[in-house]
Design a protein around this motif. Structure first.
Motif, PDB file in Angstrom:
ATOM      1  N   ILE A  58      -0.454  -2.341 -12.447  1.00  0.00           N
ATOM      2  CA  ILE A  58      -1.001  -2.716 -11.136  1.00  0.00           C
ATOM      3  C   ILE A  58      -2.037  -3.799 -11.348  1.00  0.00           C
ATOM      4  CG2 ILE A  58      -2.439  -1.939  -9.230  1.00  0.00           C
ATOM      5  CD1 ILE A  58      -1.011   0.730  -9.316  1.00  0.00           C
ATOM      6  N   LYS A  59      -1.985  -4.820 -10.519  1.00  0.00           N
ATOM      7  CA  LYS A  59      -2.932  -5.919 -10.574  1.00  0.00           C
ATOM      8  C   LYS A  59      -3.582  -6.095  -9.203  1.00  0.00           C
ATOM      9  CE  LYS A  59      -1.723  -7.237 -14.799  1.00  0.00           C
ATOM     10  NZ  LYS A  59      -2.654  -7.204 -15.946  1.00  0.00           N
ATOM     11  N   TYR A  60      -4.834  -6.508  -9.212  1.00  0.00           N
ATOM     12  CA  TYR A  60      -5.557  -6.829  -7.988  1.00  0.00           C
ATOM     13  C   TYR A  60      -6.300  -8.149  -8.161  1.00  0.00           C
ATOM     14  CZ  TYR A  60      -4.940  -1.930  -6.594  1.00  0.00           C
ATOM     15  OH  TYR A  60      -4.413  -0.702  -6.260  1.00  0.00           O
ATOM     16  N   ALA A  61      -6.372  -8.915  -7.090  1.00  0.00           N
ATOM     17  CA  ALA A  61      -7.264 -10.069  -7.074  1.00  0.00           C
ATOM     18  C   ALA A  61      -8.700  -9.570  -7.114  1.00  0.00           C
ATOM     19  CB  ALA A  61      -7.021 -10.899  -5.821  1.00  0.00           C
ATOM     20  N   ASP A  62      -9.570 -10.347  -7.729  1.00  0.00           N
ATOM     21  CA  ASP A  62     -10.981  -9.944  -7.827  1.00  0.00           C
ATOM     22  C   ASP A  62     -11.598  -9.716  -6.447  1.00  0.00           C
ATOM     23  OD1 ASP A  62     -11.793 -12.035 -10.719  1.00  0.00           O
ATOM     24  OD2 ASP A  62     -10.907 -10.028 -10.576  1.00  0.00           O
ATOM     25  N   SER A  63     -11.153 -10.480  -5.471  1.00  0.00           N
ATOM     26  CA  SER A  63     -11.734 -10.410  -4.134  1.00  0.00           C
ATOM     27  C   SER A  63     -11.434  -9.099  -3.418  1.00  0.00           C
ATOM     28  CB  SER A  63     -11.236 -11.586  -3.283  1.00  0.00           C
ATOM     29  OG  SER A  63      -9.824 -11.571  -3.202  1.00  0.00           O
ATOM     30  N   VAL A  64     -10.431  -8.341  -3.878  1.00  0.00           N
ATOM     31  CA  VAL A  64     -10.070  -7.094  -3.199  1.00  0.00           C
ATOM     32  C   VAL A  64     -10.221  -5.873  -4.094  1.00  0.00           C
ATOM     33  CG1 VAL A  64      -8.436  -8.396  -1.775  1.00  0.00           C
ATOM     34  CG2 VAL A  64      -7.591  -7.120  -3.768  1.00  0.00           C
ATOM     35  N   LYS A  65     -10.555  -6.113  -5.343  1.00  0.00           N
ATOM     36  CA  LYS A  65     -10.662  -5.000  -6.295  1.00  0.00           C
ATOM     37  C   LYS A  65     -11.708  -3.983  -5.809  1.00  0.00           C
ATOM     38  CE  LYS A  65      -9.799  -6.611 -10.302  1.00  0.00           C
ATOM     39  NZ  LYS A  65      -9.905  -7.285 -11.624  1.00  0.00           N
ATOM     40  N   GLY A  66     -11.340  -2.715  -5.848  1.00  0.00           N
ATOM     41  CA  GLY A  66     -12.240  -1.672  -5.391  1.00  0.00           C
ATOM     42  C   GLY A  66     -12.146  -1.374  -3.905  1.00  0.00           C
ATOM     43  N   ARG A  67     -11.474  -2.251  -3.157  1.00  0.00           N
ATOM     44  CA  ARG A  67     -11.330  -2.055  -1.704  1.00  0.00           C
ATOM     45  C   ARG A  67      -9.883  -1.818  -1.295  1.00  0.00           C
ATOM     46  NH1 ARG A  67     -12.404  -6.096   1.670  1.00  0.00           N
ATOM     47  NH2 ARG A  67     -11.903  -7.766   0.179  1.00  0.00           N
ATOM     48  N   PHE A  68      -8.941  -2.442  -1.988  1.00  0.00           N
ATOM     49  CA  PHE A  68      -7.523  -2.328  -1.658  1.00  0.00           C
ATOM     50  C   PHE A  68      -6.826  -1.466  -2.701  1.00  0.00           C
ATOM     51  CE2 PHE A  68      -6.854  -6.600   0.810  1.00  0.00           C
ATOM     52  CZ  PHE A  68      -7.951  -6.299   1.605  1.00  0.00           C
ATOM     53  N   THR A  69      -5.813  -0.738  -2.255  1.00  0.00           N
ATOM     54  CA  THR A  69      -5.008   0.077  -3.149  1.00  0.00           C
ATOM     55  C   THR A  69      -3.533  -0.131  -2.852  1.00  0.00           C
ATOM     56  OG1 THR A  69      -6.730   1.780  -3.235  1.00  0.00           O
ATOM     57  CG2 THR A  69      -4.531   2.413  -3.972  1.00  0.00           C
ATOM     58  N   ILE A  70      -2.789  -0.493  -3.884  1.00  0.00           N
ATOM     59  CA  ILE A  70      -1.342  -0.667  -3.746  1.00  0.00           C
ATOM     60  C   ILE A  70      -0.657   0.580  -4.294  1.00  0.00           C
ATOM     61  CG2 ILE A  70      -1.022  -1.792  -5.985  1.00  0.00           C
ATOM     62  CD1 ILE A  70       1.054  -3.639  -4.652  1.00  0.00           C
ATOM     63  N   SER A  71       0.430   0.975  -3.648  1.00  0.00           N
ATOM     64  CA  SER A  71       1.199   2.129  -4.125  1.00  0.00           C
ATOM     65  C   SER A  71       2.648   1.950  -3.692  1.00  0.00           C
ATOM     66  CB  SER A  71       0.628   3.437  -3.566  1.00  0.00           C
ATOM     67  OG  SER A  71       0.708   3.467  -2.147  1.00  0.00           O
ATOM     68  N   ARG A  72       3.509   2.738  -4.275  1.00  0.00           N
ATOM     69  CA  ARG A  72       4.919   2.647  -3.912  1.00  0.00           C
ATOM     70  C   ARG A  72       5.535   4.029  -3.841  1.00  0.00           C
ATOM     71  NH1 ARG A  72       7.607  -1.291  -7.769  1.00  0.00           N
ATOM     72  NH2 ARG A  72       9.495  -0.596  -6.704  1.00  0.00           N
ATOM     73  N   ASP A  73       6.506   4.168  -2.937  1.00  0.00           N
ATOM     74  CA  ASP A  73       7.292   5.395  -2.809  1.00  0.00           C
ATOM     75  C   ASP A  73       8.752   4.952  -2.838  1.00  0.00           C
ATOM     76  OD1 ASP A  73       8.633   7.697  -2.095  1.00  0.00           O
ATOM     77  OD2 ASP A  73       7.171   8.297  -0.592  1.00  0.00           O
ATOM     78  N   ASP A  74       9.335   4.969  -4.019  1.00  0.00           N
ATOM     79  CA  ASP A  74      10.703   4.470  -4.154  1.00  0.00           C
ATOM     80  C   ASP A  74      11.716   5.344  -3.412  1.00  0.00           C
ATOM     81  OD1 ASP A  74      10.129   3.280  -7.557  1.00  0.00           O
ATOM     82  OD2 ASP A  74       9.913   2.258  -5.629  1.00  0.00           O
TER      83      ASP A  74
END
Length: 126
Positions: A58-74
């Motif tokens: 998982i990667k995040y841009a520095d500008s959103v790190k700690g605020r955004f969360t990516i996840s997936r449900d295949d």
């Protein structure tokens, strides 16, 4: 593969919003999925990326790190982006994108994906 984003809208600063990226035409489990955004007058930028095969990378841009969360449900063929502590600078059209390249998340900001969604508007304003 077709991608459709949903969940955009207007939210006050400090609020939360969740975006979904639903896939059709193919199963999503073989694809790495990235979220990008483009604000008015600015270039498109990478926000986050989650790898295929269980999403171990998982990667995040520095500008959103700690605020955004990516996840997936295949099982649901869907990837999510949960956005908290939103700021006016987060205002943009958000796009999800997919790539079959297994290591795409390592370079997703510079290597074009194979598939794009149509985008969802997110506006952060009081």
């Amino acid at each position: 593969l077709q991608l459709v984003e949903s969940g955009g809208g207007l939210v006050q600063p400090g609020g939360s919003l969740g975006l979904s990226c639903a896939a059709s035409g193919s199963t999503l489990d073989s694809y790495a999925i990235g979220w990008f955004r483009q604000a008015p007058g600015k270039e498109r930028e990478g926000v986050s990326c989650i790898s295929s095969g269980g999403g171990h990378t998982i990667k995040y841009a520095d500008s959103v790190k700690g605020r955004f969360t990516i996840s997936r449900d295949d099982a649901k063929n869907t990837v999510y982006l949960q956005m908290n502590s939103l700021k006016p600078d987060d205002t943009a059209i958000y796009y999800c994108a997919a790539s079959l390249w297994f290591d795409w998340c390592s370079t997703y900001v510079s290597i074009p994906p194979g598939f794009w969604g149509q985008g969802a508007q997110v506006a952060v304003s009081s």
